[in-house]
Design an enzyme around this catalytic site. Structure first.
Site, PDB file in Angstrom:
ATOM      1  N   PRO A   2      39.393  45.483  38.555  1.00  0.00           N
ATOM      2  CA  PRO A   2      39.044  44.080  38.266  1.00  0.00           C
ATOM      3  C   PRO A   2      39.559  43.168  39.372  1.00  0.00           C
ATOM      4  O   PRO A   2      40.741  43.198  39.709  1.00  0.00           O
ATOM      5  CB  PRO A   2      39.775  43.796  36.940  1.00  0.00           C
ATOM      6  CG  PRO A   2      40.166  45.126  36.394  1.00  0.00           C
ATOM      7  CD  PRO A   2      40.299  46.051  37.562  1.00  0.00           C
ATOM      8  N   GLU A   3      38.668  42.403  39.945  1.00  0.00           N
ATOM      9  CA  GLU A   3      39.041  41.435  40.983  1.00  0.00           C
ATOM     10  C   GLU A   3      39.086  40.049  40.355  1.00  0.00           C
ATOM     11  O   GLU A   3      38.806  39.892  39.162  1.00  0.00           O
ATOM     12  CB  GLU A   3      38.011  41.482  42.124  1.00  0.00           C
ATOM     13  CG  GLU A   3      37.966  42.803  42.876  1.00  0.00           C
ATOM     14  CD  GLU A   3      39.171  43.007  43.788  1.00  0.00           C
ATOM     15  OE1 GLU A   3      39.963  42.049  43.961  1.00  0.00           O
ATOM     16  OE2 GLU A   3      39.334  44.116  44.307  1.00  0.00           O
TER      17      GLU A   3
END
Ligand SMILES: [Zn+2]
Length: 272
Positions: A2-3
């Protein structure tokens, strides 16, 4: 992994379900995440009112009036909203947060690098957060700031914009794509990038992140988020993952090199 856009979407997704609610209980099934989840949450949390939800870098901050829950999704974490406890937890569902209207927020994390932390100090002063650079979407992240920050840095511009102490939340995909849009070779020394190019780079970073957040946001009507591998952040990339393919702008073959153990992709003609 997850960015920043995925974390922002997750924050926006849980916000309407949690804000103003009272916590009923937390069900902890597995305490062993990156750091052990404190058992005392079982007694601390019930009865606390959730005042607000915020995001700082890749941390989700839940203001529980007497303290904050800090959530990090690690490498593979995701939060989902369930409307009842009918759905049996799966193997990697490590905790459930129950709030007063029967909503449940369920955390899944196969690789267990995420974190759930309780703090009674302002999270901005927490040791995980206090040293971080500005948010990329804030006005504080501007040309003059970046110029000052980089003028003594001779390492590559790509490593600098991925350094959390320079600016938070610019992951590998967004660094690669933004450097392409700004016409800057990833290996260029940070202190050799001109102010006009820094200005273009900042605009590109903001635009790429905003676009990814919007793409994710459009899928929020049916909020059921988000496993790190979902497809809806898959966008058409200009260079990322396109080694050997031709540049969408000039048809030159995209090249790849490794910088700081991460793959970097660039067009040798468009990026100098
Ligand atoms: Zn090109």
């Amino acid at each position: 992994m997850p960015e920043l856009p995925e974390v922002e979407i997750t924050k926006q997704g849980i916000e309407p379900f949690l804000t103003g609610q009272t916590i009923e209980k937390i069900v902890l099934r597995n305490l062993q995440l990156r750091w052990p989840i404190p058992r005392k949450l079982r007694t601390i949390l019930p009865g606390l009112k959730i005042a607000s939800i915020a995001r700082r870098a890749k941390y989700i901050l839940i203001d529980c009036s007497t303290g904050w829950l800090i959530i990090h999704l690690g490498m593979s974490g995701s939060l989902r909203v369930l409307s009842s406890s009918n759905e049996a937890p799966a193997k990697h569902d490590h905790y459930d947060l129950h709030v007063s209207d029967n909503t449940i927020i369920r955390y899944r994390d196969p690789r267990k690098f995420g974190a759930l932390i309780w703090t009674t100090i302002n999270p901005n002063n927490h040791r995980l957060i206090s040293h971080l650079g500005p948010e990329p979407l804030d006005d504080e992240f501007n040309r003059d700031f970046l110029y000052q920050k980089l003028r003594t840095k001779s390492s590559s511009i790509k490593l600098q914009i991925m350094n959390n102490q320079v600016v938070t939340g610019v992951g590998n995909i967004y660094a690669n794509e933004s450097l392409f849009h700004a016409g800057i070779r990833p290996t260029r020394r940070a202190n050799e990038v001109s102010r006009p190019k820094l200005e273009r780079l900042i605009a590109a970073i903001k635009k790429t992140l905003k676009r990814a957040i919007q793409a994710g946001g459009s899928s929020l009507q049916d909020f059921y988020l988000t496993d790190g591998s979902t497809g809806y952040f898959q966008q058409e990339y200009m260079v990322y993952g396109r080694e050997g393919e031709s540049c969408h702008k000039c048809e030159t073959t995209i090249k790849s090199i490794t910088l700081g153990q991460r793959s970097s992709f660039y067009c040798p003609k468009c990026q100098k």
